[in-house]
Design an enzyme around this catalytic site. Structure first.
Site, short mmCIF file in Angstrom:
data_model
loop_
_atom_site.label_atom_id
_atom_site.label_comp_id
_atom_site.label_asym_id
_atom_site.label_seq_id
_atom_site.Cartn_x
_atom_site.Cartn_y
_atom_site.Cartn_z
CG HIS A 152 42.91 38.66 17.00
ND1 HIS A 152 42.97 37.80 18.06
CD2 HIS A 152 42.77 39.89 17.54
CE1 HIS A 152 42.86 38.50 19.19
NE2 HIS A 152 42.75 39.76 18.89
CD GLU A 153 43.97 43.41 15.67
OE1 GLU A 153 43.03 44.11 16.08
OE2 GLU A 153 44.84 42.96 16.43
CG HIS A 198 39.12 42.96 18.06
ND1 HIS A 198 38.55 42.25 19.09
CD2 HIS A 198 40.46 42.77 18.18
CE1 HIS A 198 39.50 41.66 19.79
NE2 HIS A 198 40.67 41.96 19.26
CG HIS A 227 40.71 40.31 23.60
ND1 HIS A 227 40.83 41.67 23.63
CD2 HIS A 227 41.37 39.90 22.51
CE1 HIS A 227 41.55 42.07 22.59
NE2 HIS A 227 41.89 41.01 21.89
ZN ZN Z 1 42.49 41.44 19.98
#
Ligand code: ZN
Length: 469
Positions: free
Chosen positions: A217-218, A221, A227
């Site tokens: 998830h990170e 980014h 998001h």
């Molecule tokens: Zn996030």
């Protein structure tokens, strides 16, 4: 003495806090941290105003009672922490809960009209840089000194996760690299920069952040994603309950400006079950009534089909493919390999025209109880199993979840079951990780998918009552 004590108290959050270091860095770059805090306060006010009008209040009130009436085993749930909750106080300085903006990005925001948060948002979104070259981006990576050796495999697995389904590649950084992702274990939270910052950028991982779910998830980014709940079209799907948001962190729920929408979403539909959500134990986000069965489905354990497609579109992963494949069943050319299709759940093979060899097929001829299960109590990392339930052609399947698991979880991030009831299996299904009072699920074709998954040493099982409808 008193002034010394006050000074100490004031400086305590800064000393030893990675975000204190972050604030120092911003100061060094000539940024006034107070102005940043002022800006975030305004954004928080904006969020409160958006959801504080009479219409929203009435809708939120209804959704609160709906949540209370369907909430599984109230009060006995095992809490699962999201990045937003792990970050706690730190989220006050972050963007969307777990994103660290660079000094340049803050400058872009602060240079804009202070009275117009939407303009700031647009400028910020446009300041996101992608890794190069397009079509085959390479990200040099390194570890901060003292990074625990036994945690490195999680990093490697998370990088491989994206390498296997996109054209993004990682390689160890050399001294010649300027733009580098550095994994930092010495952090109080889980966070990342958004996009390529051009210098060393850290992915911060506190003890609670070491899983492929969180690291992947990170990383996304760092690729440049935001998001889903900040998408400009989010108000069609969700509503934010600001009463359940920690004071001072409301700005993390701010919406993107509408004209930025198509750029950031690449034409991909809003997906409630995306990996890019921040759901919490006390609901900060409710799904709108039309999507109420998705209330427990936010925050996917792994990137969904559409999450993956987003990265592949951002980096134009398949533009270089000379060949065109006739992918079946909503498959698309694979961003990691031009010679095969990337298949939605339930499909496999070069052209997504076959069922996965390891799926368990259940042929339904009448009513039947089915136990689905995964995991044996031994830590084998992430494990998954797919059940494909088939009814005769022209029929539909109705499933009632009669019992879920030995334990009840507040969020289905590391353990649970996902039921996909639509023929179009690109869309994430409904997730369950606690007993629920959600109404029976009915398919729109003669096939239903039930995907069960566990991380670490967990075991999961659930009972379904199936019937042909
Ligand atoms: Zn996030």
């Amino acid at each position: 003495m008193l002034s010394l004590l006050i000074l100490f108290l004031l400086s305590t959050p800064i000393i030893g806090s990675p975000l204190g270091d972050y604030e120092k860095e911003l100061n060094k770059e000539g940024l006034n941290v107070e102005n940043i805090h002022k800006l975030l306060k305004e954004e928080s006010k904006e969020v409160e105003e958006e959801f504080g009008n009479e219409d929203s209040k009435a809708e939120i009130e209804k959704l609160r009672s709906l949540y209370a009436s369907t909430c599984p085993a109230n009060g006995t749930l095992r809490p699962v922490k999201t990045e937003l909750e792990i970050n706690g106080e730190l989220a006050k300085d972050l963007f969307e809960g777990d994103i660290v903006l660079t000094p340049e990005q803050w400058k872009v925001a602060l240079d804009k009209d202070p009275e117009n948060p939407m303009q700031r948002r647009q400028a910020l979104s446009q300041s996101i840089q992608l890794w190069q070259p397009m079509g085959a981006p390479v990200i040099p990576f390194t570890f901060e000194p003292g990074f625990p050796a036994d945690k490195k495999q999680i990093i490697i697995d998370s990088q491989r996760f994206w390498e296997q389904r996109t054209c993004v590649r990682f390689r160890p950084a050399t001294s010649a690299d300027r733009a580098v992702v550095s994994y930092n274990h010495n952090s109080a939270g889980c966070s990342s920069s958004v996009g390529m910052s051009g210098t060393k950028q850290t992915i911060n991982l506190a003890p609670g952040c070491f899983s492929v779910t969180v690291v992947a998830h990170e990383l996304s980014h760092a690729f440049g994603t935001l998001h889903v709940q900040s998408r400009s079209d989010r108000d069609n799907y969700i509503i934010v309950d600001t009463a359940n948001i920690q004071k001072g962190t409301e700005h993390n729920f701010m919406r993107d400006p509408p004209y930025y929408g198509t750029l950031s979403t690449y034409g991909i539909p809003y997906e409630i079950g995306s990996i890019f959500s921040i759901d919490t134990n006390r609901p900060t986000i409710y799904t709108k009534p039309a999507y109420s069965q998705y209330q427990y489905s936010m925050e996917a354990p792994r990137a969904t089909f559409y999450d993956t497609l987003l990265i592949n579109k951002m980096y134009k992963c398949t533009d270089k493919c000379q060949n065109r494949l006739a992918c079946q069943n909503n498959g698309v050319q694979d961003g990691a390999d031009c010679n095969k299709c990337f298949c939605p759940r339930g499909w496999s093979g070069q052209l997504c025209d076959r069922r996965p060899a390891d799926a368990q097929i259940v042929n339904l001829s009448g009513s039947q109880n089915l136990r689905v299960e995964i995991g044996d109590g031994v830590d084998r990392g992430f494990r998954e199993k797919l059940y494909i339930i088939q009814a005769p052609a022209g029929k539909r399947i109705e499933a009632t979840v009669t019992r879920v698991g030995d334990y009840q979880w507040s969020m289905c991030r590391s353990i649970g079951m996902e039921i996909v009831a639509s023929k179009d299996t690109r869309v994430a299904g409904f997730r369950f990780c606690a007993n629920s009072r959600i109404k029976p699920i009915v398919t729109d074709s003669n096939t239903m998918l039930v995907w069960v998954y566990v991380d670490n040493a967990y075991k999961f099982n659930a009972d379904l009552s199936l019937r042909i409808g």
